[in-house]
Write a protein that holds these residues in place. Structure first.
Motif, mmCIF file in Angstrom:
data_model
loop_
_atom_site.group_PDB
_atom_site.id
_atom_site.type_symbol
_atom_site.label_atom_id
_atom_site.label_comp_id
_atom_site.label_asym_id
_atom_site.label_seq_id
_atom_site.Cartn_x
_atom_site.Cartn_y
_atom_site.Cartn_z
ATOM 1 N N GLU A 26 0.892 -0.953 0.502
ATOM 2 C CA GLU A 26 -0.141 -0.235 0.324
ATOM 3 C C GLU A 26 0.529 1.308 0.204
ATOM 4 N N ALA A 27 1.705 1.076 1.062
ATOM 5 C CA ALA A 27 3.075 2.572 0.591
ATOM 6 C C ALA A 27 4.445 1.838 0.694
ATOM 7 N N LEU A 28 5.455 2.716 0.509
ATOM 8 C CA LEU A 28 6.754 2.192 0.467
ATOM 9 C C LEU A 28 7.303 3.593 2.415
ATOM 10 N N VAL A 29 7.363 2.615 2.729
ATOM 11 C CA VAL A 29 7.970 3.144 3.944
ATOM 12 C C VAL A 29 9.469 3.581 4.247
ATOM 13 N N GLY A 30 10.055 3.211 3.807
ATOM 14 C CA GLY A 30 11.660 4.005 3.358
ATOM 15 C C GLY A 30 12.121 2.839 2.709
ATOM 16 N N MET A 31 13.692 3.860 2.345
ATOM 17 C CA MET A 31 14.800 3.009 1.812
ATOM 18 C C MET A 31 15.549 3.198 2.791
ATOM 19 N N TYR A 32 16.717 2.213 3.215
ATOM 20 C CA TYR A 32 17.523 1.792 3.952
ATOM 21 C C TYR A 32 18.875 1.584 2.634
ATOM 22 N N MET A 33 20.116 1.652 3.932
ATOM 23 C CA MET A 33 21.404 1.352 2.645
ATOM 24 C C MET A 33 22.343 1.150 4.344
ATOM 25 N N THR A 34 22.380 -0.169 4.432
ATOM 26 C CA THR A 34 23.567 -0.718 5.689
ATOM 27 C C THR A 34 24.816 -1.372 4.751
ATOM 28 N N HIS A 35 25.914 -1.164 5.299
ATOM 29 C CA HIS A 35 27.588 -1.466 4.901
ATOM 30 C C HIS A 35 27.537 -2.631 5.766
ATOM 31 N N PHE A 36 27.675 -4.022 5.808
ATOM 32 C CA PHE A 36 27.880 -4.921 6.060
ATOM 33 C C PHE A 36 29.753 -5.256 6.180
ATOM 34 N N GLU A 37 31.056 -4.585 7.063
ATOM 35 C CA GLU A 37 31.849 -5.622 6.864
ATOM 36 C C GLU A 37 32.202 -7.226 7.132
ATOM 37 N N ARG A 38 32.962 -6.925 6.236
ATOM 38 C CA ARG A 38 34.028 -8.178 6.714
ATOM 39 C C ARG A 38 34.857 -8.796 6.166
#
Length: 164
Positions: free
Chosen positions: A67-79
């Motif tokens: 019904e709607a977009l809540v948000g756009m998120y960016m996450t970076h995980f170190e490996r």
């Protein structure tokens, strides 16, 4: 040798709320059993909405209507020993129909569970990522963008742009 092209992993997630409880999945991960919204990767040729609908059905057996977009998120995980991994997550909210009783869930999904925001806040160590609670908090704060906020264009066989 040509260097590898870096690209983020694009994922989608679905927030479904009923009577103050959220549809979550318990899934096996490399870090053990974790909680997450129904979520997964965008497949080739899919729109973000199609991916959200597909992933929710595959992981919960509930047909999902965004019904709607809540948000756009960016996450970076170190490996260790690598550049790590970056994820771009598009989280949608919407309605879910009753679960299809004979539909098998994805192999890594142990079960679906309905949890309140308070129950989720009480166990952050069990969340797959910090985005689990961030998305719920944004949803509870009333963040909503129309579905057409994200435009999908593809190029047809003759080079003409097509809007989906």
């Amino acid at each position: 040798m040509k260097p590898e092209t870096w690209a983020p992993h694009v994922t989608v997630a679905a927030i479904v709320e009923r009577d103050g409880r959220f549809l979550m999945v318990e899934e096996n991960t490399s870090a053990g059993l974790r909680l997450n919204q129904p979520a997964g990767h965008l497949d080739a040729g899919e729109t973000l909405l199609e991916a959200a609908v597909r992933e929710t059905l595959e992981e919960t057996a509930h047909p999902f209507t965004p019904e709607a977009l809540v948000g756009m998120y960016m996450t970076h995980f170190e490996r260790p020993g690598s550049e790590g991994t970056t994820y771009l997550r598009f989280t949608y909210c919407g309605r879910a129909a009753e679960a299809e009783p004979h539909r098998a869930l994805d192999p890594d999904i142990v079960r679906t569970v309905w949890m309140s925001a308070e129950e989720l806040r009480a166990c952050p160590e069990r969340h797959r990522t910090p985005l689990v609670m961030q998305c719920i908090d944004d949803y509870l704060a009333g963040r909503r963008f129309p579905l057409d906020f994200v435009h999908t264009h593809s190029v047809g066989p003759k080079g003409a742009a097509q809007r989906q």
